[in-house]
Write a protein that holds these residues in place. Structure first.
Motif, PDB file in Angstrom:
ATOM      1  N   GLN A 205       0.830  -1.201   0.000  1.00 26.69           N
ATOM      2  CA  GLN A 205       0.000   0.000   0.000  1.00 26.69           C
ATOM      3  C   GLN A 205       0.869   1.258   0.000  1.00 26.69           C
ATOM      4  OE1 GLN A 205      -3.379  -0.252  -0.270  1.00 26.69           O
ATOM      5  NE2 GLN A 205      -2.916  -2.432  -0.457  1.00 26.69           N
ATOM      6  N   VAL A 206       0.752   2.042  -1.074  1.00 22.30           N
ATOM      7  CA  VAL A 206       1.508   3.286  -1.230  1.00 22.30           C
ATOM      8  C   VAL A 206       0.550   4.368  -1.700  1.00 22.30           C
ATOM      9  CG1 VAL A 206       3.412   4.432  -2.432  1.00 22.30           C
ATOM     10  CG2 VAL A 206       3.626   2.031  -1.780  1.00 22.30           C
ATOM     11  N   SER A 207       0.709   5.583  -1.129  1.00 22.32           N
ATOM     12  CA  SER A 207      -0.146   6.707  -1.522  1.00 22.32           C
ATOM     13  C   SER A 207       0.690   7.972  -1.614  1.00 22.32           C
ATOM     14  CB  SER A 207      -1.290   6.910  -0.506  1.00 22.32           C
ATOM     15  OG  SER A 207      -2.106   5.772  -0.418  1.00 22.32           O
ATOM     16  N   SER A 208       0.142   8.953  -2.297  1.00 24.52           N
ATOM     17  CA  SER A 208       0.785  10.256  -2.404  1.00 24.52           C
ATOM     18  C   SER A 208       0.205  11.185  -1.353  1.00 24.52           C
ATOM     19  CB  SER A 208       0.570  10.836  -3.807  1.00 24.52           C
ATOM     20  OG  SER A 208       1.132  12.128  -3.898  1.00 24.52           O
ATOM     21  N   THR A 209       1.094  11.808  -0.565  1.00 27.22           N
ATOM     22  CA  THR A 209       0.675  12.738   0.479  1.00 27.22           C
ATOM     23  C   THR A 209       1.411  14.066   0.278  1.00 27.22           C
ATOM     24  OG1 THR A 209       2.414  12.155   2.055  1.00 27.22           O
ATOM     25  CG2 THR A 209       0.444  10.771   2.044  1.00 27.22           C
ATOM     26  N   PRO A 210       0.969  15.134   0.943  1.00 29.10           N
ATOM     27  CA  PRO A 210       1.692  16.402   0.839  1.00 29.10           C
ATOM     28  C   PRO A 210       3.135  16.309   1.319  1.00 29.10           C
ATOM     29  CG  PRO A 210      -0.503  16.759   1.731  1.00 29.10           C
ATOM     30  CD  PRO A 210      -0.308  15.284   1.660  1.00 29.10           C
ATOM     31  N   MET A 211       3.431  15.353   2.195  1.00 30.28           N
ATOM     32  CA  MET A 211       4.783  15.219   2.726  1.00 30.28           C
ATOM     33  C   MET A 211       5.656  14.300   1.872  1.00 30.28           C
ATOM     34  SD  MET A 211       4.869  17.030   5.548  1.00 30.28           S
ATOM     35  CE  MET A 211       6.272  16.360   6.408  1.00 30.28           C
ATOM     36  N   ASN A 212       5.028  13.417   1.074  1.00 31.01           N
ATOM     37  CA  ASN A 212       5.785  12.418   0.337  1.00 31.01           C
ATOM     38  C   ASN A 212       4.947  11.936  -0.841  1.00 31.01           C
ATOM     39  OD1 ASN A 212       7.455  10.385  -0.546  1.00 31.01           O
ATOM     40  ND2 ASN A 212       7.388   9.172   1.332  1.00 31.01           N
ATOM     41  N   GLN A 213       5.502  12.065  -2.033  1.00 34.53           N
ATOM     42  CA  GLN A 213       4.755  11.676  -3.232  1.00 34.53           C
ATOM     43  C   GLN A 213       4.535  10.170  -3.302  1.00 34.53           C
ATOM     44  OE1 GLN A 213       6.769  13.240  -6.659  1.00 34.53           O
ATOM     45  NE2 GLN A 213       6.077  15.345  -6.291  1.00 34.53           N
ATOM     46  N   SER A 214       5.427   9.400  -2.702  1.00 37.85           N
ATOM     47  CA  SER A 214       5.279   7.948  -2.705  1.00 37.85           C
ATOM     48  C   SER A 214       5.448   7.461  -1.267  1.00 37.85           C
ATOM     49  CB  SER A 214       6.323   7.306  -3.629  1.00 37.85           C
ATOM     50  OG  SER A 214       6.171   5.912  -3.665  1.00 37.85           O
ATOM     51  N   SER A 215       4.408   7.663  -0.474  1.00 37.15           N
ATOM     52  CA  SER A 215       4.468   7.373   0.956  1.00 37.15           C
ATOM     53  C   SER A 215       3.978   5.954   1.236  1.00 37.15           C
ATOM     54  CB  SER A 215       3.604   8.382   1.734  1.00 37.15           C
ATOM     55  OG  SER A 215       3.556   8.051   3.101  1.00 37.15           O
ATOM     56  N   SER A 216       4.808   5.169   1.933  1.00 35.51           N
ATOM     57  CA  SER A 216       4.395   3.827   2.349  1.00 35.51           C
ATOM     58  C   SER A 216       3.367   3.960   3.460  1.00 35.51           C
ATOM     59  CB  SER A 216       5.605   3.032   2.850  1.00 35.51           C
ATOM     60  OG  SER A 216       6.573   2.907   1.834  1.00 35.51           O
ATOM     61  N   ARG A 217       2.230   3.315   3.274  1.00 35.76           N
ATOM     62  CA  ARG A 217       1.146   3.431   4.253  1.00 35.76           C
ATOM     63  C   ARG A 217       1.016   2.173   5.113  1.00 35.76           C
ATOM     64  NH1 ARG A 217       1.101   8.298   4.669  1.00 35.76           N
ATOM     65  NH2 ARG A 217      -1.014   8.352   5.553  1.00 35.76           N
ATOM     66  N   SER A 218       2.052   1.364   5.137  1.00 34.69           N
ATOM     67  CA  SER A 218       2.018   0.134   5.935  1.00 34.69           C
ATOM     68  C   SER A 218       3.421  -0.198   6.399  1.00 34.69           C
ATOM     69  CB  SER A 218       1.450  -1.030   5.110  1.00 34.69           C
ATOM     70  OG  SER A 218       2.312  -1.323   4.013  1.00 34.69           O
ATOM     71  N   HIS A 219       3.497  -0.964   7.491  1.00 34.90           N
ATOM     72  CA  HIS A 219       4.764  -1.528   7.942  1.00 34.90           C
ATOM     73  C   HIS A 219       5.004  -2.840   7.192  1.00 34.90           C
ATOM     74  CE1 HIS A 219       4.349   1.357  11.154  1.00 34.90           C
ATOM     75  NE2 HIS A 219       3.288   0.733  11.643  1.00 34.90           N
ATOM     76  N   CYS A 220       6.216  -3.049   6.712  1.00 36.47           N
ATOM     77  CA  CYS A 220       6.524  -4.255   5.948  1.00 36.47           C
ATOM     78  C   CYS A 220       7.638  -5.050   6.625  1.00 36.47           C
ATOM     79  CB  CYS A 220       6.946  -3.907   4.526  1.00 36.47           C
ATOM     80  SG  CYS A 220       5.550  -3.492   3.467  1.00 36.47           S
TER      81      CYS A 220
END
Length: 509
Positions: A205-220
């Motif tokens: 799961q990866v999403s774009s946020t204001p802080m990071n264009q490719s932000s990991s949204r899960s612990h792997c």
């Protein structure tokens, strides 16, 4: 053996090389001194001090390459892993600080991260260690919104997240944590491992946020399990290497995320808070405080990393921080957390095990050989009828006494040489000497019989003990039985401590 936690620091290059960059100094690649500004955007940091010092195993500046980071951080850890010790490397820091870049890398092969480089190094080292036979297994999972999912399940490529099977966690009577719906894949070469890593990263799961264009949204958690056997002995070992990429913390007031991104951020921040609580509790217990309970069970992530944080594991942390003043509060928070982690230590041991099947097979072969030898001696001892005829014939030929005294010790040595086929004939000079030879044979026979009976009894008891052990092993769901299945579904995490809070037993699904 005590193993101190090693903590490394990596600074992400600044996108803005103007006055907005954080002011710092690095001393001997082991100490970072942060020069505090008097005022920052969100208030005052600490006007009582002009700078803060933080100590690390090694500090990597903004120019450090991926290869340099891997060589200093990972190589010693993997060597311990190949020797049979559990190991963990985890990256920690705010969102966008370079954790995923450090662990997995970028799109080009030259910029690959710790995990792909580790796979290459492991297979290279295995080829050099000809004394051992190795088997390697890989699993890859993510923890998203406090639910765990298998990243190596091919069906997840075609189905939405809502239809994925969640990894179920439960505990057996031996305090082993089981993960149902987590597949384990045997890996025969480096390329197979890289393919599994790429597949998992694609599903993650990866999403774009204001802080990071490719932000990991899960612990792997990327886990390499190694089974090694010494070909010169019957000793084997099973070790695990956990390579963990934690999702980054973020300030909601700064990122201004909404909707699903806000919900993801809440779960990420909460799990990282629980991780910090575990570290604080471990620090207090190590300093002598009467701290019995460690809150591993507050989150799924800390439960799975229990051995890594406070058990039988060599653990290394890579702290990543931004080098911009806009993120100085988050950077200082990461730096303070890393100092607490660096104070911890684990008690580690080599995960040796005995190949019971090989031992039983060897003992059975020894038992058969001893039985055959015993039967030979029994056949030799029972053939007395022919000996009596020979004795009668000798009485008609030999004199009663030769007149030359001969000691019992000489008789015994001569008989032993004859029975061991060191001399072809047993030369006797009289009936008296013949009788002494027979007495020596009888004594030697009885002595050897007692020795063999004692040894056979010992071997039989040992075989019975191993049979009982093997029976208990077969009744349990062992790790080896799972990998014989072409698509195993359960991975066992062995624990060193009895859990403080018991999970409810769940039936097999």
């Amino acid at each position: 053996m005590k193993s101190q936690f090693e903590v490394f620091l990596r600074l992400k290059p600044s996108n803005n090389q103007s006055q907005n960059a954080m002011q710092y100094q690095i001393y001997q690649n082991k100490k970072l001194q942060v020069l505090l500004p008097k005022h920052v955007k969100f208030g005052m940091i600490n006007n009582n001090r002009d700078n803060l010092d933080f100590n690390f195993t090694h500090v990597f500046d903004q120019k450090s390459s991926q290869e340099h980071v891997f060589t200093n951080v990972t190589t010693p850890v993997i060597n311990s892993f190949l020797d049979g010790y559990n190991a963990t490397i985890f990256a920690y820091g705010q969102t966008g600080s370079g954790k995923t870049y450090t662990m997995s890398g970028a799109e080009t092969w030259q910029l690959r991260g710790i995990i792909p480089r580790a796979l290459s190094y492991i297979f290279d080292e295995i080829d050099k260690r000809t004394k051992f036979e190795y088997k390697i297994y890989i699993s890859f999972m993510e923890i998203y919104n406090e639910n765990a999912y298998d990243l190596l399940e091919k069906r997840h490529l075609e189905t939405p997240l809502e239809q994925w099977n969640k990894i179920a966690l439960f505990e057996d009577d031996q305090n082993n944590i089981h993960l149902k719906n987590l597949s384990i894949h045997q890996c025969n070469n480096e390329q197979e491992g890289i393919d599994l890593l790429m597949m998992g990263n694609f599903i993650r799961q990866v999403s774009s946020t204001p802080m990071n264009q490719s932000s990991s949204r899960s612990h792997c958690i990327f886990t390499v399990t190694l089974e090694g056997c010494d070909t010169t002995s019957e000793t084997c070992f099973v070790s695990k290497l956990h390579l963990v990429d934690l999702a980054g913390s973020e300030r909601i007031s700064k990122s201004q995320v909404e909707g699903n991104l806000l919900n993801e951020a809440k779960y990420i921040n909460l799990s990282l808070t629980y991780l910090e609580q575990v570290i604080i509790a471990l620090n207090e217990r190590m300093k002598g405080a009467n701290r019995q309970h460690i809150p591993y069970r507050n989150s799924l992530m800390t439960t799975l990393l229990k051995d890594s944080l406070g058990g039988n594991c060599k653990t290394v942390m890579i702290a990543t921080i931004s080098s911009e003043n806009d993120n100085i509060e988050e950077s200082l928070s990461t730096l303070r957390f890393s100092q607490r982690v660096g104070q911890l230590e684990n008690e580690i041991r080599r995960n040796e095990k005995v190949d019971l099947e090989a031992v039983v097979k060897r003992l059975e072969q020894e038992k058969l050989a001893l039985i055959r030898e015993l039967e030979q001696y029994q056949r030799g001892g029972t053939s007395t009828s022919s000996n009596k005829k020979i004795q009668q014939q000798q009485q008609n030929v030999l004199p009663q006494s030769s007149g030359i005294p001969i000691s019992q010790k000489e008789i015994q040595e001569k008989v032993e040489l004859y029975l061991n086929e060191r001399i072809p004939l047993l030369d006797v000079k009289s009936i008296e000497e013949t009788q002494k030879c027979f007495e020596a044979m009888k004594d030697l026979y009885n002595t050897r019989m007692k020795e063999y009976v004692t040894e056979l009894t010992f071997i039989s008891e040992k075989l019975q003990k191993y049979d009982e052990i093997l029976t208990r092993k077969k009744e349990q769901s062992s790790f080896l039985e799972q990998k014989e299945n072409s698509s195993p579904e359960i991975e066992v995490y062995r624990r060193n401590e009895s859990p403080q809070i018991q999970f409810k037993k769940r039936p097999n699904q």
